[in-house]
Design a protein around this motif. Structure first.
Motif, PDB file in Angstrom:
ATOM      1  N   MET A 188       0.848  -1.223  -0.057  1.00 22.61           N
ATOM      2  CA  MET A 188      -0.028   0.063   0.217  1.00 22.61           C
ATOM      3  C   MET A 188       0.824   1.269  -0.170  1.00 22.61           C
ATOM      4  O   MET A 188       2.040   1.214   0.273  1.00 22.61           O
ATOM      5  CB  MET A 188      -0.787   0.126   1.220  1.00 22.61           C
ATOM      6  CG  MET A 188      -1.714  -1.280   1.513  1.00 22.61           C
ATOM      7  SD  MET A 188      -2.791  -1.217   2.990  1.00 22.61           S
ATOM      8  CE  MET A 188      -1.438  -1.243   4.161  1.00 22.61           C
ATOM      9  N   LEU A 189       0.292   2.496  -0.262  1.00 21.72           N
ATOM     10  CA  LEU A 189       0.975   3.799   0.158  1.00 21.72           C
ATOM     11  C   LEU A 189       0.450   4.087   1.317  1.00 21.72           C
ATOM     12  O   LEU A 189      -0.559   3.781   1.929  1.00 21.72           O
ATOM     13  CB  LEU A 189       0.414   4.823  -1.067  1.00 21.72           C
ATOM     14  CG  LEU A 189       0.746   4.175  -2.600  1.00 21.72           C
ATOM     15  CD1 LEU A 189       0.405   5.427  -3.613  1.00 21.72           C
ATOM     16  CD2 LEU A 189       2.218   3.748  -2.763  1.00 21.72           C
ATOM     17  N   VAL A 190       1.289   5.249   2.057  1.00 14.12           N
ATOM     18  CA  VAL A 190       0.896   5.651   3.148  1.00 14.12           C
ATOM     19  C   VAL A 190       1.141   7.401   3.218  1.00 14.12           C
ATOM     20  O   VAL A 190       2.249   7.782   2.521  1.00 14.12           O
ATOM     21  CB  VAL A 190       2.120   5.195   4.280  1.00 14.12           C
ATOM     22  CG1 VAL A 190       1.257   5.528   5.517  1.00 14.12           C
ATOM     23  CG2 VAL A 190       2.159   3.516   4.107  1.00 14.12           C
ATOM     24  N   ASN A 191       0.137   7.845   3.769  1.00 16.19           N
ATOM     25  CA  ASN A 191       0.610   9.015   4.513  1.00 16.19           C
ATOM     26  C   ASN A 191       0.690   9.019   5.997  1.00 16.19           C
ATOM     27  O   ASN A 191      -0.510   8.878   6.686  1.00 16.19           O
ATOM     28  CB  ASN A 191      -0.401  10.168   4.072  1.00 16.19           C
ATOM     29  CG  ASN A 191      -0.174  11.616   4.858  1.00 16.19           C
ATOM     30  OD1 ASN A 191       0.866  11.882   5.069  1.00 16.19           O
ATOM     31  ND2 ASN A 191      -1.317  12.496   4.684  1.00 16.19           N
ATOM     32  N   ASP A 192       1.858   9.062   6.538  1.00 16.08           N
ATOM     33  CA  ASP A 192       1.950   9.036   7.735  1.00 16.08           C
ATOM     34  C   ASP A 192       2.139  10.315   8.353  1.00 16.08           C
ATOM     35  O   ASP A 192       2.948  11.065   8.556  1.00 16.08           O
ATOM     36  CB  ASP A 192       3.299   8.107   8.271  1.00 16.08           C
ATOM     37  CG  ASP A 192       3.658   7.968   9.755  1.00 16.08           C
ATOM     38  OD1 ASP A 192       2.858   7.461  10.374  1.00 16.08           O
ATOM     39  OD2 ASP A 192       5.001   8.179   9.976  1.00 16.08           O
ATOM     40  N   PRO A 228      -0.615  10.714  15.117  1.00 16.87           N
ATOM     41  CA  PRO A 228      -1.879  10.408  15.209  1.00 16.87           C
ATOM     42  C   PRO A 228      -2.196   9.513  14.026  1.00 16.87           C
ATOM     43  O   PRO A 228      -1.119   8.754  13.479  1.00 16.87           O
ATOM     44  CB  PRO A 228      -2.492  11.956  14.846  1.00 16.87           C
ATOM     45  CG  PRO A 228      -1.316  12.670  13.959  1.00 16.87           C
ATOM     46  CD  PRO A 228      -0.324  12.021  14.651  1.00 16.87           C
ATOM     47  N   SER A 229      -3.605   9.352  13.624  1.00 21.23           N
ATOM     48  CA  SER A 229      -3.889   8.257  12.603  1.00 21.23           C
ATOM     49  C   SER A 229      -3.416   8.712  11.416  1.00 21.23           C
ATOM     50  O   SER A 229      -3.455   9.669  10.846  1.00 21.23           O
ATOM     51  CB  SER A 229      -5.322   8.346  12.633  1.00 21.23           C
ATOM     52  OG  SER A 229      -6.105   7.893  13.853  1.00 21.23           O
ATOM     53  N   SER A 230      -2.653   7.554  10.727  1.00 23.73           N
ATOM     54  CA  SER A 230      -2.319   7.401   9.433  1.00 23.73           C
ATOM     55  C   SER A 230      -3.398   7.376   8.426  1.00 23.73           C
ATOM     56  O   SER A 230      -4.255   6.832   8.714  1.00 23.73           O
ATOM     57  CB  SER A 230      -1.158   6.716   9.240  1.00 23.73           C
ATOM     58  OG  SER A 230       0.009   7.054   9.979  1.00 23.73           O
ATOM     59  N   ALA A 231      -3.006   7.540   7.147  1.00 21.58           N
ATOM     60  CA  ALA A 231      -3.944   7.091   6.023  1.00 21.58           C
ATOM     61  C   ALA A 231      -3.323   6.286   5.056  1.00 21.58           C
ATOM     62  O   ALA A 231      -2.187   6.286   4.705  1.00 21.58           O
ATOM     63  CB  ALA A 231      -4.471   8.495   5.105  1.00 21.58           C
ATOM     64  N   PHE A 232      -3.691   5.242   4.682  1.00 23.82           N
ATOM     65  CA  PHE A 232      -3.409   4.536   3.597  1.00 23.82           C
ATOM     66  C   PHE A 232      -4.143   4.683   2.347  1.00 23.82           C
ATOM     67  O   PHE A 232      -5.099   4.855   2.041  1.00 23.82           O
ATOM     68  CB  PHE A 232      -3.438   2.765   3.927  1.00 23.82           C
ATOM     69  CG  PHE A 232      -2.464   2.808   5.217  1.00 23.82           C
ATOM     70  CD1 PHE A 232      -1.339   2.182   5.022  1.00 23.82           C
ATOM     71  CD2 PHE A 232      -3.028   3.075   6.405  1.00 23.82           C
ATOM     72  CE1 PHE A 232      -0.279   2.213   6.093  1.00 23.82           C
ATOM     73  CE2 PHE A 232      -2.179   2.797   7.610  1.00 23.82           C
ATOM     74  CZ  PHE A 232      -0.884   2.387   7.400  1.00 23.82           C
ATOM     75  N   SER A 233      -3.560   4.172   1.125  1.00 22.36           N
ATOM     76  CA  SER A 233      -4.062   3.966  -0.282  1.00 22.36           C
ATOM     77  C   SER A 233      -5.454   3.292  -0.389  1.00 22.36           C
ATOM     78  O   SER A 233      -5.758   2.419   0.368  1.00 22.36           O
ATOM     79  CB  SER A 233      -3.111   3.651  -1.337  1.00 22.36           C
ATOM     80  OG  SER A 233      -2.616   2.347  -1.030  1.00 22.36           O
ATOM     81  N   PRO A 234      -6.206   3.798  -1.273  1.00 17.46           N
ATOM     82  CA  PRO A 234      -7.696   3.165  -1.519  1.00 17.46           C
ATOM     83  C   PRO A 234      -7.568   1.680  -1.822  1.00 17.46           C
ATOM     84  O   PRO A 234      -8.329   0.836  -1.408  1.00 17.46           O
ATOM     85  CB  PRO A 234      -8.447   3.907  -2.507  1.00 17.46           C
ATOM     86  CG  PRO A 234      -7.762   5.264  -2.808  1.00 17.46           C
ATOM     87  CD  PRO A 234      -6.045   5.030  -2.231  1.00 17.46           C
ATOM     88  N   VAL A 235      -6.415   1.332  -2.393  1.00 13.10           N
ATOM     89  CA  VAL A 235      -6.296  -0.004  -2.956  1.00 13.10           C
ATOM     90  C   VAL A 235      -5.024  -0.843  -2.543  1.00 13.10           C
ATOM     91  O   VAL A 235      -3.889   0.045  -2.394  1.00 13.10           O
ATOM     92  CB  VAL A 235      -6.303  -0.113  -4.568  1.00 13.10           C
ATOM     93  CG1 VAL A 235      -5.853  -1.505  -5.091  1.00 13.10           C
ATOM     94  CG2 VAL A 235      -7.726   0.172  -5.043  1.00 13.10           C
ATOM     95  N   ALA A 236      -4.956  -2.028  -2.148  1.00 10.95           N
ATOM     96  CA  ALA A 236      -3.773  -2.856  -1.792  1.00 10.95           C
ATOM     97  C   ALA A 236      -3.535  -3.765  -2.696  1.00 10.95           C
ATOM     98  O   ALA A 236      -4.534  -4.194  -3.245  1.00 10.95           O
ATOM     99  CB  ALA A 236      -3.907  -3.447  -0.218  1.00 10.95           C
ATOM    100  N   VAL A 237      -2.445  -3.916  -3.213  1.00 14.98           N
ATOM    101  CA  VAL A 237      -2.052  -4.791  -4.428  1.00 14.98           C
ATOM    102  C   VAL A 237      -1.181  -5.905  -3.924  1.00 14.98           C
ATOM    103  O   VAL A 237      -0.212  -5.833  -3.071  1.00 14.98           O
ATOM    104  CB  VAL A 237      -1.598  -4.059  -5.627  1.00 14.98           C
ATOM    105  CG1 VAL A 237      -2.544  -2.749  -6.066  1.00 14.98           C
ATOM    106  CG2 VAL A 237      -0.219  -3.662  -5.318  1.00 14.98           C
ATOM    107  N   THR A 238      -1.148  -7.108  -4.660  1.00 14.12           N
ATOM    108  CA  THR A 238      -0.230  -7.994  -4.417  1.00 14.12           C
ATOM    109  C   THR A 238       1.009  -7.884  -4.985  1.00 14.12           C
ATOM    110  O   THR A 238       1.137  -6.872  -6.132  1.00 14.12           O
ATOM    111  CB  THR A 238      -0.837  -9.301  -5.114  1.00 14.12           C
ATOM    112  OG1 THR A 238      -1.162  -9.326  -6.360  1.00 14.12           O
ATOM    113  CG2 THR A 238      -2.140  -9.809  -4.032  1.00 14.12           C
TER     114      THR A 238
END
Length: 336
Positions: free
Chosen positions: A166-170, A192-202
């Motif tokens: 995934m991508l992250v905005n920490d 505080p709470s981080s955000a991850f990308s809408p999609v996770a990929v293999t």
């Protein structure tokens, strides 16, 4: 294969398989109701999810339109979120800005902290900020999600436990970090709470771009609508993701669904020194703190402010054909 979690009003959302072009999705509830359920039983359910992904691509099953704004974090909450610091260039700049040396151990023993994993921000959710003085910053990163990892796993074996990327905005509160670290007990309120990308990929979905457990593509960070960072994820990494997973599992097993982050993606300049802004032909930065460090080194003090209500950040990655891989994290800072 691309997976996402749609916000259906429940705490953990519903698992969907997403088309490669991010336009369609199909509910996977009959295979696994949630992302965590899939990871808990990955060996059994992954082949079924792959078959469904093939059907989605061929439009052989009923699909609905995939809207990134309806996506929650792929894991709305996780059993573990541990963030490393794979890019020592970032650490070197921090230290240099305050005339401190980087300990030699940092080059072979990764830095890592345990973040809050009970509540992640959806990829299009606002970033609530209680006080501008807290110094709100974004940090563009990548992260991997693992299945069950045994304690003491080797780096070679750790690579096989990486199931999703995934991508992250920490999100970091830079103004609170020094006081917390001075207590000698690590981060808490400053993370505080981080955000991850809408999609996770293999990993397989990335093809040749996934090599040595790193993505060999630039991470695109836009700040207030302008290019801010285009750092190459596969360049200047002191540690790869398998090494970070093995480090996290040195003294304990990791349960399925644990998330391990790379830390801020950071590149050196073409001359080996500090990188330049995108506007000056450089690869820019994945966090505001880094440009402030460079300003401090060059001029004795920083001039770029941290984020304030109304500021926006976007984190995305595109393939060689300029197609979005994970969807985009798009957030606005708001007064809490």
């Amino acid at each position: 294969m691309k997976l996402a979690t749609l916000n259906d009003g429940t705490r953990d959302g519903k698992l969907v398989v997403v088309s490669k072009d991010l336009t369609r999705c199909c509910a996977a509830g009959y295979i696994a109701p949630t992302m965590q359920a899939a990871l808990d039983n990955w060996e059994r359910v992954a082949p079924e999810l792959e078959l469904l992904a093939t059907d989605v691509e061929h439009e052989a099953v009923p699909c609905e339109r995939f809207h990134e704004r309806q996506a929650h974090s792929p894991l709305p909450r996780a059993y573990q979120w541990a963030d490393g610091s794979a890019y020592i260039n970032h650490v070197e700049l921090v230290r240099k800005a305050r005339n401190a040396e980087v300990p030699e151990s940092f080059y072979h023993d990764p830095l890592m902290y345990q973040g809050g994993s009970d509540s992640f921000l959806p990829p299009r959710a606002d970033i609530p900020l209680g006080d501008v003085k807290w110094g709100c910053d974004m940090e563009g990163e990548i992260a991997v999600v693992v299945d069950d990892v045994p304690m003491g796993v080797s780096v070679e074996d750790a690579a096989g436990h990486i199931k999703l990327i995934m991508l992250v905005n920490d999100v970091s509160l830079r103004g609170l970090i020094p006081g917390e670290l001075a207590k000698g007990f690590g981060f808490f309120q400053s993370k505080p709470s981080s955000a991850f990308s809408p999609v996770a990929v293999t990993p397989e979905e990335l093809g040749e771009a996934w090599k040595d457990t790193l993505i060999h593509l630039p991470l695109m960070v836009d700040y207030n609508g302008e290019p801010f960072g285009r750092a190459e994820v596969g360049v200047d990494a002191t540690f790869n993701m398998a090494q970070l997973v093995a480090h996290a599992a040195k003294t304990r097993p990791l349960c399925a669904g644990s998330i391990i982050g790379s830390g801020t993606i950071s590149n050196k300049g073409s001359d080996g020194g500090p990188g330049k802004p995108v506007a000056e032909g450089g690869l820019g930065y994945s966090c505001i703190a880094e440009i402030r460090m460079i300003e401090t080194i060059a001029n004795g003090e920083p001039k770029t402010p941290f984020m304030a209500p109304g500021d926006t950040v976007k984190v995305e990655m595109r393939d060689k054909d300029n197609h979005s891989i994970f969807g985009a994290i798009e957030q606005t800072v708001v007064q809490a």
